[in-house]
Design an enzyme around this catalytic site. Structure first.
Site, PDB file in Angstrom:
ATOM      1  N   SER A   1       5.271  -0.428   2.530  1.00 45.41           N
ATOM      2  CA  SER A   1       5.784   0.453   1.491  1.00 45.41           C
ATOM      3  C   SER A   1       5.071   1.806   1.490  1.00 45.41           C
ATOM      4  O   SER A   1       3.858   1.873   1.642  1.00 45.41           O
ATOM      5  CB  SER A   1       5.593  -0.209   0.125  1.00 45.41           C
ATOM      6  OG  SER A   1       6.090   0.639  -0.887  1.00 45.41           O
TER       7      SER A   1
ATOM      8  N   LYS B   1       9.610   2.502  -0.389  1.00 47.78           N
ATOM      9  CA  LYS B   1       8.631   3.188  -1.234  1.00 47.78           C
ATOM     10  C   LYS B   1       8.667   2.648  -2.665  1.00 47.78           C
ATOM     11  O   LYS B   1       9.720   2.264  -3.160  1.00 47.78           O
ATOM     12  CB  LYS B   1       8.967   4.690  -1.226  1.00 47.78           C
ATOM     13  CG  LYS B   1       8.100   5.553  -2.117  1.00 47.78           C
ATOM     14  CD  LYS B   1       6.911   6.103  -1.381  1.00 47.78           C
ATOM     15  CE  LYS B   1       5.975   6.878  -2.314  1.00 47.78           C
ATOM     16  NZ  LYS B   1       4.561   6.506  -2.070  1.00 47.78           N
ATOM     17  N   GLY B   2       7.512   2.607  -3.310  1.00 50.50           N
ATOM     18  CA  GLY B   2       7.419   2.093  -4.665  1.00 50.50           C
ATOM     19  C   GLY B   2       8.382   2.774  -5.627  1.00 50.50           C
ATOM     20  O   GLY B   2       8.530   3.987  -5.599  1.00 50.50           O
TER      21      GLY B   2
ATOM     22  N   ALA C   1      -2.808  10.338  -1.683  1.00 53.92           N
ATOM     23  CA  ALA C   1      -2.587  10.330  -3.128  1.00 53.92           C
ATOM     24  C   ALA C   1      -1.226  10.980  -3.355  1.00 53.92           C
ATOM     25  O   ALA C   1      -1.128  12.121  -3.792  1.00 53.92           O
ATOM     26  CB  ALA C   1      -3.688  11.087  -3.866  1.00 53.92           C
TER      27      ALA C   1
ATOM     28  N   CYS D   1      -1.613   0.157  -6.796  1.00 51.28           N
ATOM     29  CA  CYS D   1      -1.690   1.552  -6.351  1.00 51.28           C
ATOM     30  C   CYS D   1      -2.898   2.226  -6.993  1.00 51.28           C
ATOM     31  O   CYS D   1      -2.987   2.302  -8.215  1.00 51.28           O
ATOM     32  CB  CYS D   1      -0.441   2.337  -6.723  1.00 51.28           C
ATOM     33  SG  CYS D   1      -0.598   4.082  -6.265  1.00 51.28           S
TER      34      CYS D   1
ATOM     35  N   THR E   1      -4.370   0.047  -0.507  1.00 52.44           N
ATOM     36  CA  THR E   1      -5.429   0.932   0.004  1.00 52.44           C
ATOM     37  C   THR E   1      -6.725   0.829  -0.804  1.00 52.44           C
ATOM     38  O   THR E   1      -6.722   0.387  -1.947  1.00 52.44           O
ATOM     39  CB  THR E   1      -4.955   2.392  -0.025  1.00 52.44           C
ATOM     40  OG1 THR E   1      -4.548   2.709  -1.357  1.00 52.44           O
ATOM     41  CG2 THR E   1      -3.791   2.596   0.920  1.00 52.44           C
TER      42      THR E   1
ATOM     43  N   GLY F   1      -4.352  -1.372   8.706  1.00 52.94           N
ATOM     44  CA  GLY F   1      -4.840  -0.840   9.968  1.00 52.94           C
ATOM     45  C   GLY F   1      -4.251  -1.437  11.217  1.00 52.94           C
ATOM     46  O   GLY F   1      -4.812  -1.283  12.301  1.00 52.94           O
TER      47      GLY F   1
ATOM     48  N   GLY G   1       1.773   0.269   8.243  1.00 51.42           N
ATOM     49  CA  GLY G   1       1.954   1.496   7.481  1.00 51.42           C
ATOM     50  C   GLY G   1       1.549   2.727   8.263  1.00 51.42           C
ATOM     51  O   GLY G   1       2.352   3.346   8.952  1.00 51.42           O
ATOM     52  N   THR G   2       0.278   3.050   8.184  1.00 56.23           N
ATOM     53  CA  THR G   2      -0.246   4.268   8.798  1.00 56.23           C
ATOM     54  C   THR G   2       0.124   4.403  10.277  1.00 56.23           C
ATOM     55  O   THR G   2       0.472   5.496  10.737  1.00 56.23           O
ATOM     56  CB  THR G   2      -1.774   4.294   8.631  1.00 56.23           C
ATOM     57  OG1 THR G   2      -2.076   4.228   7.231  1.00 56.23           O
ATOM     58  CG2 THR G   2      -2.372   5.566   9.199  1.00 56.23           C
TER      59      THR G   2
HETATM   60  C1  LIG Z   1       1.144   7.655   2.517  1.00 57.02           C
HETATM   61  C2  LIG Z   1       1.083   6.265   1.986  1.00 57.02           C
HETATM   62  C3  LIG Z   1       1.864   5.898   0.896  1.00 57.02           C
HETATM   63  C4  LIG Z   1       1.813   4.596   0.383  1.00 57.02           C
HETATM   64  N1  LIG Z   1       2.613   4.244  -0.672  1.00 57.02           N
HETATM   65  C5  LIG Z   1       2.616   2.967  -1.119  1.00 57.02           C
HETATM   66  C6  LIG Z   1       3.499   2.547  -2.145  1.00 57.02           C
HETATM   67  O1  LIG Z   1       4.325   3.316  -2.635  1.00 57.02           O
HETATM   68  N2  LIG Z   1       3.412   1.246  -2.588  1.00 57.02           N
HETATM   69  C7  LIG Z   1       2.521   0.355  -2.043  1.00 57.02           C
HETATM   70  O2  LIG Z   1       2.480  -0.799  -2.461  1.00 57.02           O
HETATM   71  N3  LIG Z   1       1.687   0.713  -1.042  1.00 57.02           N
HETATM   72  C8  LIG Z   1       1.712   2.003  -0.569  1.00 57.02           C
HETATM   73  N4  LIG Z   1       0.865   2.352   0.449  1.00 57.02           N
HETATM   74  C9  LIG Z   1      -0.046   1.346   1.030  1.00 57.02           C
HETATM   75  C10 LIG Z   1       0.546   0.749   2.290  1.00 57.02           C
HETATM   76  O3  LIG Z   1       1.764   0.095   1.988  1.00 57.02           O
HETATM   77  C11 LIG Z   1      -0.423  -0.255   2.922  1.00 57.02           C
HETATM   78  O4  LIG Z   1      -0.697  -1.272   1.967  1.00 57.02           O
HETATM   79  C12 LIG Z   1      -1.739   0.400   3.319  1.00 57.02           C
HETATM   80  O5  LIG Z   1      -1.499   1.699   3.807  1.00 57.02           O
HETATM   81  C13 LIG Z   1      -2.508  -0.409   4.388  1.00 57.02           C
HETATM   82  O6  LIG Z   1      -1.747  -0.545   5.561  1.00 57.02           O
HETATM   83  P1  LIG Z   1      -1.926   0.461   6.807  1.00 57.02           P
HETATM   84  O7  LIG Z   1      -3.384   0.552   7.095  1.00 57.02           O
HETATM   85  O8  LIG Z   1      -1.128  -0.141   7.924  1.00 57.02           O
HETATM   86  O9  LIG Z   1      -1.380   1.791   6.369  1.00 57.02           O
HETATM   87  C14 LIG Z   1       0.925   3.652   0.979  1.00 57.02           C
HETATM   88  C15 LIG Z   1       0.148   4.034   2.062  1.00 57.02           C
HETATM   89  C16 LIG Z   1       0.201   5.309   2.592  1.00 57.02           C
HETATM   90  C17 LIG Z   1      -0.658   5.679   3.764  1.00 57.02           C
END
Ligand SMILES: Cc1cc2nc3c(=O)[nH]c(=O)nc-3n(C[C@H](O)[C@H](O)[C@H](O)COP(=O)(O)O)c2cc1C
Ligand SMILES: Cc1cc2nc3c(=O)[nH]c(=O)nc-3n(C[C@H](O)[C@H](O)[C@H](O)COP(=O)(O)OP(=O)(O)OC[C@H]3O[C@@H](n4cnc5c(N)ncnc54)[C@H](O)[C@@H]3O)c2cc1C
Ligand SMILES: Cc1cc2nc3c(=O)[nH]c(=O)nc-3n(C[C@H](O)[C@H](O)[C@H](O)COP(=O)(O)OP(=O)(O)OC[C@H]3O[C@@H](n4cnc5c(N)ncnc54)[C@H](O)[C@@H]3O)c2cc1C
Ligand SMILES: Cc1cc2nc3c(=O)[nH]c(=O)nc-3n(C[C@H](O)[C@H](O)[C@H](O)COP(=O)(O)O)c2cc1C
Ligand code: FES
Ligand code: FES
Lengths: 277, 309, 309, 277
Positions: free
Chosen positions: B21, B45-46, B70, B130, B193, B244, B265-266
């Site tokens: 998300s 997205k949330g 953020a 969040c 995060t 990650g 995600g990232t």
């Molecule tokens: C830019 C960005 C926006 C995010 N927005 C949300 C969100 O709207 N809702 C949510 O539950 N997690 C959100 N996350 C968290 C990601 O879904 C995920 O839990 C977190 O980034 C760890 O995974 P990753 O290391 O693969 O990015 C967001 C992360 C990033 C980087």
């Protein structure tokens, strides 16, 4: 539809201690690219840095027969990623994703086109100038830099029949001062709305804002190419938003997919965060 | 040929790889780059009940091995999503999971109800984690009773699989996994995060307009894998692991630690075409290790006789 | 010429740069590489009353932007340290801080008493946060009363500055900072490592013999900076910040967030000659910004009018 | 006292798909280096990878006048760091820290020296062979690899008058099988303690353990150079410990400062974790 190409670097030409031009073998992207579109470059394979960085597509690179073989970017060294790109060597391969974003729309004659570039903001205008020349649109490039050292590619534009107005802040080349000075002067000389002309601007946020101001004052359309921080370039992360007018206030839109080119008058400059060179 | 499909409660996924998300827009942004139905799932997205503008830029900054964000949950609100995005996602055959946000129990329930009534939502991921907005549910996600209350409130209004998304910013994540299970969650996903900040030392100002942001990316992976493993010992419901993941091997760490599915995600920002690479990598691994079903890998960490923990 | 000296309670440091515990042996290992007295301080490896063998190898593994360690507090015990290491450290003019470990309140107190009676110990850093051994004090460090009890027990037996070292593996680190202050700590140091794990997916085994280990290095820096900033709002006593410091700019992030001094651990492995680089970098920064004393930088984060947190 | 040198890479010679020799301009280190000592190399500037990697000092590199200008390492590609080193290009600069650790002590005549190398375990024996040749100690190198492809630098040793006994597991070169086979044969031929000889071994842990065994069986001193994972190389982190006998049990000592060379009979092989190639 953007493609991701693990592109061989054909050349890295240093223009100055912090400017260089890198050409990539990525015909698939160059073929599709319109003026003002950009690419997301993965500056390193690993984590130094991890995220891609956005760059305007500068030149379409052609072989002897004029076939498109790749594209170039005009790079200014400001941090981790652009430093890596400053140091790349021909033969290396980097992932290049594009073309991305909404392009500049080149106006057709009799409309005139005035381009305003600040420093590395020159990048999107190489391909726009070509597109304008093709259409036979008479065009001017107002081109400002800190000093003579920051002024490049003049013959590229003159060869296309573009009129050049150069300014440098230290006066070491062209008129001394800001690029907006001659722009404003010539606009007033023309008188409001006398002839149809459209202004295109790219550079530091304050410069683009100033251009938007003088353009509005003389009732001209102004299109700017913005350069916010971008995480993905595809509309996935919502990091790149810019404020566009909505009723009395503003609304954040993703500049990677709704821009980077915007009608300057639709933006809320007071709410704009300035990144930049 | 290896069977990549996995089951999250009543939810069947083509393969274990889901877009996380907030890292994949509403999915449609990627629709003309590739076929969304090839993903295990797309977590959008949330969404709150109403539209949200989010935080002013700068909204992200890169850090060693990761990034802070953020965004502030900018979004179009659940009703516009259902009207303007969901039909197209359905048409494209995407398995849609919606990340549900709320400032109050009622809002969580209302958003969930609207999504349950809509056609084409496969599951609800409850964002109680969040770190970037005061009213972003973190007050629920950092309290065991809060977590229990949100999950049970939503349990009452929907028959869709509900998947609370846990925050890593707690002392004992496994207790939150248990609270979720007790309240009737079908699965849990983790991690969201890590609350973090970065400072521009030349200006002495925070690099994010919001001061603090959430850390994601490879940097957090070892902590996230540990948390998945701890939760695996604590609950029976399936776990969706993330944090990650960049390669198939990274995903396998989560699966072997106890995750039935994973989210990316990232890494999707770095490589939007990562999905086929991950899927092929997993198929290849399962062939090499003669593993027939992903399920046979889940939680199969082997600990040599020696002292543990 | 900028004044780099800082004060941690009654403890004067030549400059804010200290070697972090467990990353600098007992200091003497580096004595013929450079002059130990040029460092702000040397925090030696954690010491129990008795010798400890620690965990079997592999004890470390590199991860993206960081590393995991599960050394298991191998050490020579406090008495041998006082007899065999301390005199030489004194002779070399090192400012010695000892990282005090214990399995019980009594052991903490006993170790502290022995060190207070010895000549040449500048301060005690209480390790209530080692994630790698059950009896490593983490049971104190993850409980507010436990933290309070350890600090007050040691407060009774020593007049040396006592500096509890806080774990980041908690929901609200600032409450532990307050508990430490209430119990009479002279300062706090943070962060210790983040509990984490890494899995070899080919063997499906943990990469560390101890299964779990502590994550350190640049990867954790943004989380550590955030925690220092939170603690700065919560307590008056000085903070010693650490977590992923590799450059002067990294150190400045901690100082601007509220740390009076900083420790460098993992980066010392990458560059054992990092100290002059850090010191010169700070001098240079203070000149450029016309800052006379480090104290004038501590906690000077400027937050633009906009919405915070 | 070790020094850290940001050393220019003079050459990178590929020996095979996963073996190469990298030479560094680091005379300060080479001048001080004794046989069996090692260096910690920072394989990349940034985080890919972050920690240094330990490498035995292979050759002392000399110029035309025989002056020491640097050192080389024999690199086997097994992961992130060694892959970087496999790909480095001359002119690049990497930080090299050393010399580190306790060296091999070359025995003087009439004592004989038998060196036993498995694969990349050859590395420490180039400089040991030179030291032995200087002293006029008669020496043998038992050198085992998987196949002919993994056998290098034979003339380097023969030129020094070292007797070579080569084995390969596939028999594509020298005797087929393990290097310990000819070693054991020759040891028994000699009969226990008949002549004084000391054994030096480096290679995979199981090989070193086997050598320790046959050495012990025939009452010979055996010195091994261990290769555990090392975080710092300076005694700071306690990651590199190996089990040495203490009473009935064992005690962990830091191999970076108390080794990497150990008397094989002082080690508790049952408690040894095998890293390795
Ligand atoms: C830019 C960005 C926006 C995010 N927005 C949300 C969100 O709207 N809702 C949510 O539950 N997690 C959100 N996350 C968290 C990601 O879904 C995920 O839990 C977190 O980034 C760890 O995974 P990753 O290391 O693969 O990015 C967001 C992360 C990033 C980087
Ligand atoms: C659509 C678009 C087109 C662009 N075209 C070009 C181009 O043709 N040539 C070119 O040189 N640059 C261009 N940029 C800017 C370029 O992307 C940034 O300079 C680059 O991302 C900085 O990365 P870095 O790792 O070097 O700097 P970082 O290490 O990420 O940051 C270093 C410093 O640069 C600042 N910075 C970060 N991102 C930007 C940004 N987007 N713009 C300005 N400053 C920034 C940071 O605030 C920081 O102060 C473009 C940006 C966009 C969005
Ligand atoms: C004193 C000493 C001298 C050495 N001399 C040489 C030499 O001359 N030439 C050479 O090629 N190598 C040598 N090694 C081994 C070398 O240091 C490792 O191969 C290297 O650190 C692996 O790093 P990597 O990033 O490539 O692998 P990583 O990505 O760190 O690990 C990849 C794989 O290699 C394994 N591995 C990690 N460390 C070691 C290790 N120390 N030994 C064996 N396997 C390891 C890991 O378990 C993993 O399976 C020496 C080691 C020591 C301690
Ligand atoms: C190998 C290693 C051993 C450590 N041993 C100790 C210890 O004995 N006591 C302690 O309080 N912290 C110990 N730490 C934690 C560090 O002191 C420090 O808090 C942590 O590594 C974060 O700082 P860094 O990112 O600069 O390494 C150790 C860290 C490492 C990497
Ligand atoms: S850069 Fe990610 S949405 Fe625009
Ligand atoms: S490698 Fe750090 S103590 Fe040996």
């Amino acid at each position: 539809m953007p493609v991701d190409v693990l592109a061989e670097i054909l050349s890295n030409t240093r223009l100055a201690p912090d400017y260089n031009v890198v050409t990539f073998r990525a015909p698939q992207i160059a073929d599709m690219a319109a003026p003002g579109q950009f690419v997301m470059v993965r500056c390193a394979q690993g984590l130094d840095p991890m995220l891609r960085r956005p760059f305007s597509i500068f030149e379409h690179v052609r072989d002897a027969e004029g076939r498109i073989v790749g594209l170039s970017i005009l790079n200014k060294r400001v941090g981790a990623g652009t430093s890596r790109l400053y140091d790349v060597t021909a033969g290396e391969r980097l992932s290049v994703l594009g073309p991305l974003g909404r392009p500049f729309v080149p106006v057709p004659p009799p409309e005139e086109a005035w381009m305003v570039a600040g420093g590395v903001g020159l990048a999107p205008f190489a391909s726009l100038a070509e597109a304008l020349a093709e259409r036979g649109t008479s065009a001017t490039l107002f081109y400002g830099g800190r000093s003579a050292r920051d002024i490049y590619y003049e013959d590229f534009f003159t060869r296309l029949g573009i009129r050049l107005v150069v300014t440098t802040e230290d006066g070491s080349r062209g008129e001394k001062g800001r690029v907006t000075a001659p722009l404003e002067r010539e606009l007033t000389a023309r008188g409001p709305g006398s002839t149809n002309l459209t202004i295109y601007a790219c550079g530091p946020t304050p410069m683009m804002r100033a251009v938007a101001g003088v353009g509005a004052a003389s009732g001209r359309r102004v299109f700017v190419s913005l350069e916010p921080v971008m995480g993905c370039g595809m509309g996935g992360c919502y990091s790149c938003v810019v404020p566009v007018q909505q009723g009395a206030g503003h609304h954040f839109v993703r500049s990677c997919i709704e821009g980077p080119v915007f009608d300057a008058h639709s933006l809320v400059w007071d709410a704009m965060t300035s990144t930049g060179h | 040929m290896a069977d990549l499909s996995v089951r999250i409660g009543s939810l069947d996924l083509r393969n274990p790889f889901m877009a996380a998300s907030g890292c994949f827009g509403y999915g449609l942004e990627y629709a003309d780059a590739f076929d969304l139905s090839t993903l295990g799932g797309v977590v959008v997205k949330g969404l709150f009940l109403k539209e949200r503008e989010g935080h002013p830029p700068p909204r992200i900054v890169e850090t060693p091995g990761g990034m802070l964000n953020a965004i502030g949950l900018q979004g179009i609100g659940v009703r516009r999503f259902v009207a303007e995005r969901l039909p197209e996602l359905r048409r494209l055959g995407a398995t849609v999971v919606v990340n549900v946000c709320g400032s109050t129990l009622d809002e969580y329930a209302e958003v969930s109800r609207i999504l349950s009534d809509a056609e084409g939502v496969a599951a609800l991921e409850l964002n109680i984690s969040c770190p970037n907005i005061k009213e972003g549910g973190i007050q629920f996600g950092c309290s065991l009773t809060g977590t229990y209350d949100v999950v049970s409130a939503i349990r009452k209004v929907t028959s869709l699989p509900i998947i609370p998304k846990l925050t890593p910013n707690v002392t004992d994540v496994s207790s939150f996994a248990r609270a979720s299970e007790d309240a009737g969650a079908d699965a849990i996903s983790l991690v969201n995060t890590f609350l973090a900040m970065a400072i521009d030392v030349e200006t002495r100002r925070p690099k994010l307009s919001n001061v603090m942001g959430g850390l994601s990316g490879p940097a957090i992976r070892p902590i996230a894998v540990r948390m998945v493993w701890e939760c695996r010992q604590a609950v029976k419901i399936p776990i969706i692991g993330m944090g990650g993941i960049q390669t198939t091997a990274d995903a396998l760490e989560f699966i072997i630690a106890g995750a039935t599915a994973v989210q990316v995600g990232t890494a999707n920002f770095v490589d939007p075409f990562i999905w086929p690479t991950l899927i092929n990598g997993l198929t290849d691994y399962m062939r090499r290790h003669a593993i027939a079903r992903v399920a046979d890998l889940v939680g199969r960490l082997e600990i040599p006789g020696k002292e543990h923990a």
